[in-house]
Design an enzyme around this catalytic site. Structure first.
Site, short mmCIF file in Angstrom:
data_model
loop_
_atom_site.label_atom_id
_atom_site.label_comp_id
_atom_site.label_asym_id
_atom_site.label_seq_id
_atom_site.Cartn_x
_atom_site.Cartn_y
_atom_site.Cartn_z
N SER A 84 40.01 25.58 46.59
CA SER A 84 41.39 25.61 47.11
C SER A 84 41.59 23.81 47.40
O SER A 84 41.81 23.08 46.35
CB SER A 84 41.14 26.15 48.55
OG SER A 84 42.36 26.24 49.41
N ASP A 185 46.09 36.22 45.75
CA ASP A 185 45.41 35.17 46.85
C ASP A 185 46.47 35.06 47.83
O ASP A 185 47.83 34.75 47.67
CB ASP A 185 45.50 33.72 45.98
CG ASP A 185 44.73 32.82 46.79
OD1 ASP A 185 44.87 32.83 47.84
OD2 ASP A 185 43.98 32.00 46.28
N HIS A 215 41.34 34.68 47.81
CA HIS A 215 41.28 33.32 47.77
C HIS A 215 39.85 32.69 47.78
O HIS A 215 39.42 31.72 46.94
CB HIS A 215 41.93 32.67 49.15
CG HIS A 215 41.95 31.24 48.88
ND1 HIS A 215 42.65 30.36 48.14
CD2 HIS A 215 41.53 30.38 49.81
CE1 HIS A 215 42.33 29.08 48.29
NE2 HIS A 215 41.74 29.00 49.45
#
Length: 247
Positions: A84, A185, A215
């Site tokens: 991320s 996601d 995610h």
């Protein structure tokens, strides 16, 4: 967290409002294979969300940059990886450190910010302290990410600025690259990974779609694939460089 292993080092970067917990199984896997692994805690993370409010991307980047320099001093070859926002940090390290970094692995990298929220954020962050959290987007039952239940808006504004900066620097990324992203996601759209793929200058690029994870894929159904694929990526490149240096 450090594990002293071989002369091949890996720096792992966790995500926004998360903690090293989301990356620890990955770190343990790589350490068990004999690699030297660093998994730092980003400033403002791992305590209370209010602490994150007083930090910004410069603080987060300075931490991973410092850890990278330590690995470069200890190891012959160093790779960077991130989840991320950690993926964005890893890409910025790659853009700025060039050939000192041997390769990059990113999992659901964040490179954009929702347009509507981003448009309002410069003003709203002075009126509203926080919004609902983004942690623990995991498909696998019973698995929870350790992260904040609130997102401090000053820090979110700084993250948005980081993503903008990283997008501009993507053409400077030339290292071999492995991009793993979830098909579904709920935090970072898969199109963010496409932004990376479309704009880096790397010629050795591998894209893997994770079908069974959301995610936080490093804790989800596809975690073992991420671990094995990344290790294969690291060893392939390390072997190639060793052969080249010995030629």
């Amino acid at each position: 967290m450090y594990h002293e292993g071989s002369t091949t080092g890996v720096l792992l970067c966790h995500g926004f409002t998360g903690s090293p917990q989301s990356m620890r199984p990955w770190a343990r896997y790589l350490a068990d294979q004999g690699l030297t692994v660093s998994l730092p805690l980003l400033p403002g993370h791992g305590t209370r969300w209010q602490d994150l409010q007083h930090t910004g991307w410069q603080d987060w980047y300075a931490t991973v940059d410092r850890e990278l320099r330590v690995l470069l001093d200890r190891c012959e070859q160093v790779f960077v990886a991130g989840l991320s926002m950690g993926g964005a940090l890893a890409l910025r390290l790659a853009a700025r450190h060039g050939d000192a970094i041997s390769g990059v692995v990113v999992v659901n990298p964040a490179t954009t910010f929702p347009k509507l929220e981003g448009y309002a954020l410069p003003l709203v962050r002075h009126l509203v302290t926080s919004t609902k959290g983004i942690a623990s987007d995991i498909r696998k039952p019973g698995v929870v990410e350790t992260g904040y239940d609130r997102v401090p808006l000053h820090a979110a504004y700084s993250a948005r600025n980081l993503f903008r900066l990283v997008r501009a620097e993507l053409p400077q990324v030339t290292q071999p690259l492995l991009v793993l992203h979830s098909r579904v996601d709920h935090v970072v759209p898969p199109s963010d990974s496409q932004v990376v793929l479309d704009n880096v200058s790397s010629t050795d690029v591998t894209e893997t779609v994770l079908e069974q994870s959301y995610h936080v894929a490093t804790l989800d159904h596809d975690a073992e694939r991420i671990f094995a694929d990344s290790y294969g990526f690291f060893t392939r490149l390390a072997t190639r460089m060793t052969a080249r240096d010995g030629a």
